[in-house]
Design an enzyme around this catalytic site. Sequence first.
Site: not given
Ligand code: GLU
Length: 430
Positions: A120
């Site tokens: 993240k």
């Molecule tokens: N930000 C989204 C989540 O929290 C998607 C993450 C992604 O597609 O890599 O799952």
Amino acid sequence: MTTSSSPHLPSYISAENVGPWHIYLHQVDQVAPLLDKSLWPWVETLRRPKRALIVDVPIRLDNGETAHFEGYRVHHNTSRGPGKGGIRYHQDVTLSEVMALAGWMTIKNAVVNVPFGGAKGGIRVDPRQLSLSELERLTRRYTSEIGTMIGPDKDIPAPDMNTNAQVMAWMMDTYSMGEGRTVTGVVTGKPLALGGSLGRQDATGRGVFVTAREAAKKLGLPIAGARVAVQGFGNVGEASARMFVEAGAKIVAIQDVSATLYNPAGLDIKALKAYHAAERTLVGAPGAESIAPQDFWTVPCEFLVPAALESQINQYNAAGVQARIIVEGANGPTTPEAEAILAERDILVVPDVLANAGGVTVSYFEWVQDFSSFFWSEEEINQRLERIMAEAFGAIWQLADDRKLSLRTAAFVIGCSRVLEARLVRGLYP
Ligand code: GLU
């Protein structure tokens, strides 16, 4: 040094700023004794991020001054594949929040069995204060600063709160400039013109709706006529609200940063979306009564969909929640204290690591399509997404039923087991 059994916080996280990381740790600790004994020596692996990067992001503002922002990228775990997870732009982003969000990505990716680890990123910025060109410069400089962390087979960012397809396009372009070639697979959630996937935009909301529908089936609760309250009117909240309405439910309340809207006869989601697009706020939206923010939590409804920030359902409001089912569109919206209260009141919680996994599932489809340069139809994507979500729900429900666990604990048992099995067979380097 910390041995595998001693509880600890990394030295760069103090008890005061532990934030949602402590909730993530609590969830791992709860589930550890339920895992197969062979995996116990590796649980510590889940209790710390693999690597965490803090970067300074200086940009030239439109007025000629220079401003500095703090950015982060965390690889929580890469045992099952490259890191994967979104980028968040928010004024309250902290390293410990990004660590928690990365940890939840590790579990989530394993729950839906996509071959990714968890990562993240984020920037501590209020993007509403920046012009479009400032936002572009911020994104490009941040991408360049985290350039050593990301790559199509290393770590693949995606949108999260306050980032979108345009931000992904800038990231992809910046990374590609450095590589001297176009690397579409370095990010997902891109515009269609750049190797994005059909269905990605609505994917998280669709997954929320599918898991809500599966949960409702188990409880014998019809969706048609059901009342739904949604917190958040971004990508996840809006799409899931729309899908509930298409299935015959009515959205009785919506809360976002700007307003809390209520209409027991049902809000017009299409009209609200158009109003929001034009006005950039829900304040003054037609066809709704404005209520106090705290009253959102006690709205009579069958489904409550938190689709905004962490820790929204907590010890202060959990006792007032009227819903029969909570479907976590957001990451980490329910605190452990709230979860205990909800369990006592027999309110079913469909946990984030399952409920909002539709986004990363279609991100996986996008990544595969970029690699093979062969693109699927929207129908094919939605069908595959529905199948993965429904199967993951079914497996978690079954385990929860067999072992008398909450859906969250069951999801964590499945997710943690997959991650730690990979960790176990990989062995320890060197
Ligand atoms: N930000 C989204 C989540 O929290 C998607 C993450 C992604 O597609 O890599 O799952």
